[in-house]
Design a protein around this motif. Structure first.
Motif, mmCIF file in Angstrom:
data_model
loop_
_atom_site.group_PDB
_atom_site.id
_atom_site.type_symbol
_atom_site.label_atom_id
_atom_site.label_comp_id
_atom_site.label_asym_id
_atom_site.label_seq_id
_atom_site.Cartn_x
_atom_site.Cartn_y
_atom_site.Cartn_z
ATOM 1 N N GLY A 1 -13.878 -4.777 -6.416
ATOM 2 C CA GLY A 1 -12.750 -5.117 -5.543
ATOM 3 C C GLY A 1 -13.256 -5.429 -4.156
ATOM 4 O O GLY A 1 -14.450 -5.279 -3.879
ATOM 5 N N ILE B 1 0.891 0.288 -3.711
ATOM 6 C CA ILE B 1 0.077 0.324 -2.487
ATOM 7 C C ILE B 1 -0.806 -0.913 -2.517
ATOM 8 O O ILE B 1 -1.390 -1.217 -3.552
ATOM 9 C CB ILE B 1 -0.827 1.579 -2.465
ATOM 10 N N GLY C 1 -4.110 3.441 -4.605
ATOM 11 C CA GLY C 1 -3.822 2.571 -5.765
ATOM 12 C C GLY C 1 -5.096 2.352 -6.564
ATOM 13 O O GLY C 1 -5.112 2.472 -7.791
ATOM 14 N N HIS C 2 -6.195 2.046 -5.858
ATOM 15 C CA HIS C 2 -7.491 1.884 -6.532
ATOM 16 C C HIS C 2 -7.957 3.215 -7.130
ATOM 17 O O HIS C 2 -8.389 3.274 -8.281
ATOM 18 C CB HIS C 2 -8.594 1.466 -5.543
ATOM 19 N N PHE D 1 -11.823 -3.793 -1.587
ATOM 20 C CA PHE D 1 -11.715 -2.459 -0.982
ATOM 21 C C PHE D 1 -11.639 -2.563 0.547
ATOM 22 O O PHE D 1 -12.410 -1.965 1.272
ATOM 23 C CB PHE D 1 -12.886 -1.559 -1.418
ATOM 24 N N THR E 1 -6.008 4.643 -10.267
ATOM 25 C CA THR E 1 -6.273 3.927 -11.530
ATOM 26 C C THR E 1 -7.719 4.152 -11.966
ATOM 27 O O THR E 1 -7.998 4.276 -13.155
ATOM 28 C CB THR E 1 -6.034 2.405 -11.420
ATOM 29 N N ALA F 1 -3.839 -3.146 -0.102
ATOM 30 C CA ALA F 1 -4.673 -3.156 1.093
ATOM 31 C C ALA F 1 -4.058 -4.077 2.155
ATOM 32 O O ALA F 1 -4.096 -3.780 3.348
ATOM 33 C CB ALA F 1 -6.079 -3.605 0.727
ATOM 34 N N THR F 2 -3.463 -5.161 1.684
ATOM 35 C CA THR F 2 -2.827 -6.104 2.622
ATOM 36 C C THR F 2 -1.742 -5.387 3.435
ATOM 37 O O THR F 2 -1.651 -5.529 4.651
ATOM 38 C CB THR F 2 -2.189 -7.278 1.841
ATOM 39 N N LEU G 1 0.347 2.313 -8.516
ATOM 40 C CA LEU G 1 1.097 2.756 -7.344
ATOM 41 C C LEU G 1 1.398 1.524 -6.491
ATOM 42 O O LEU G 1 0.591 0.606 -6.430
ATOM 43 C CB LEU G 1 0.266 3.756 -6.538
ATOM 44 N N GLY H 1 -7.647 -5.810 -12.677
ATOM 45 C CA GLY H 1 -6.192 -5.827 -12.695
ATOM 46 C C GLY H 1 -5.689 -7.100 -13.371
ATOM 47 O O GLY H 1 -6.422 -8.094 -13.455
HETATM 48 P P1 ATP Z 1 -5.530 -7.013 -1.059
HETATM 49 O O1 ATP Z 1 -4.155 -6.500 -0.729
HETATM 50 O O2 ATP Z 1 -6.434 -7.163 0.129
HETATM 51 O O3 ATP Z 1 -5.515 -8.225 -1.962
HETATM 52 P P2 ATP Z 1 -5.857 -4.944 -3.104
HETATM 53 O O4 ATP Z 1 -5.254 -3.679 -2.614
HETATM 54 O O5 ATP Z 1 -5.105 -5.721 -4.139
HETATM 55 O O6 ATP Z 1 -6.266 -5.841 -1.872
HETATM 56 P P3 ATP Z 1 -8.571 -5.299 -4.185
HETATM 57 O O7 ATP Z 1 -9.698 -4.588 -3.559
HETATM 58 O O8 ATP Z 1 -8.508 -6.754 -4.045
HETATM 59 O O9 ATP Z 1 -7.279 -4.523 -3.619
HETATM 60 O O10 ATP Z 1 -8.394 -4.896 -5.713
HETATM 61 C C1 ATP Z 1 -9.389 -4.397 -6.542
HETATM 62 C C2 ATP Z 1 -8.792 -4.085 -7.880
HETATM 63 O O11 ATP Z 1 -7.845 -3.038 -7.746
HETATM 64 C C3 ATP Z 1 -8.051 -5.260 -8.535
HETATM 65 O O12 ATP Z 1 -8.425 -5.313 -9.896
HETATM 66 C C4 ATP Z 1 -6.591 -4.900 -8.378
HETATM 67 O O13 ATP Z 1 -5.843 -5.372 -9.472
HETATM 68 C C5 ATP Z 1 -6.627 -3.375 -8.374
HETATM 69 N N1 ATP Z 1 -5.551 -2.788 -7.573
HETATM 70 C C6 ATP Z 1 -5.238 -3.071 -6.302
HETATM 71 N N2 ATP Z 1 -4.179 -2.355 -5.870
HETATM 72 C C7 ATP Z 1 -3.810 -1.580 -6.909
HETATM 73 C C8 ATP Z 1 -2.738 -0.619 -7.105
HETATM 74 N N3 ATP Z 1 -1.872 -0.302 -6.153
HETATM 75 N N4 ATP Z 1 -2.659 -0.037 -8.320
HETATM 76 C C9 ATP Z 1 -3.540 -0.347 -9.289
HETATM 77 N N5 ATP Z 1 -4.548 -1.229 -9.171
HETATM 78 C C10 ATP Z 1 -4.685 -1.854 -8.003
#
Ligand code: ATP
Length: 211
Positions: free
Chosen positions: A7, A172, A15-16, A9, A19, A174-175, A170, A104
């Protein structure tokens, strides 16, 4: 079995982490490599550089057995393609050890645009993390023929299969966390306090006047 969770991150959040823990327990992983990628050169948000994203991830998982914050993509020059990362990891493992790549459903939708995406299956099984009730559309034959419905089938080969796995997602992102911080609001309870401390220390994601 060994897992890989990639990711940006930016920053890592619950959320990360939730899972990641779920799949670690579900698949009985010996180890889960969390691998921050480098960022594309320009995105529309204030960003944290790769080294700081790595520090935040390392702080978040420091006390979690079996979680390994893996900096290998930051140490390679040139574009960091997942296929190269997985080839390298595969060389470090016995050829019989199943290696699972967790992505994801959103990332899976763009899989066919990844560099040499079909070669991923030489190195890993792909586990697509879905929200409960997820309906998958038709897949290209290359992927469809690899789909298995029973996670036990992932332990009978080292690589090459695709499994759709519902997980607790969840609400949540990062954006959203970056937006909250830029707006001067607290991100507490969306991500670990240690990560928030690093964000403060490095003054990340503040609104800047040139945006
Ligand atoms: P951004 O909002 O910057 O796009 P993001 O929170 O989606 O970031 P990434 O680091 O791009 O995070 O995602 C890494 C992995 O984590 C992806 O496979 C994404 O599907 C998964 N992921 C992100 N947010 C969640 C969440 N809330 N619950 C479960 N999996 C998540």
């Amino acid at each position: 079995m060994i897992g890989v969770y990639g990711g940006t991150f930016n920053p890592v959040h619950y959320g990360h982490l939730r899972t990641a823990l779920e799949v670690k327990e579900l698949f009985g992983l010996q180890r889960l490599h969390l691998i921050p990628c480098r960022l594309p050169a320009h995105r529309g948000q204030p960003e944290a550089d790769a080294e700081i994203r790595m520090q935040m991830l390392a702080a978040a998982v420091a006390d979690t057995p079996g979680f390994y914050a893996d900096r290998r993509e930051l140490e390679r020059d040139g574009p960091s393609y997942m296929v190269d990362t997985l080839a390298q990891l595969r060389r470090e493992l016995s050829s019989a050890t199943p290696l699972l790549l967790f992505i994801g459903a959103d990332a899976f939708a763009g899989l066919e645009r990844w560099h040499q995406w079909q070669r991923l299956f030489e190195f890993v099984h792909l586990v697509v993390m879905t929200r409960p009730g997820f309906q998958r559309g038709p897949l290209p034959p290359f992927l469809q023929q690899r789909v298995v419905d029973d996670s036990l089938l992932l332990s009978t080969a080292a690589a090459g299969r695709v499994l759709f796995q519902p997980v607790t997602a969840l609400a949540i992102s990062a954006t959203e966390i970056r937006r909250l911080i830029a707006a001067g609001r607290s991100p507490q309870f969306l991500l670990p306090d240690r990560v928030i401390a690093l964000i403060r220390q490095h003054q990340l994601y503040q609104a800047t006047t040139d945006q």
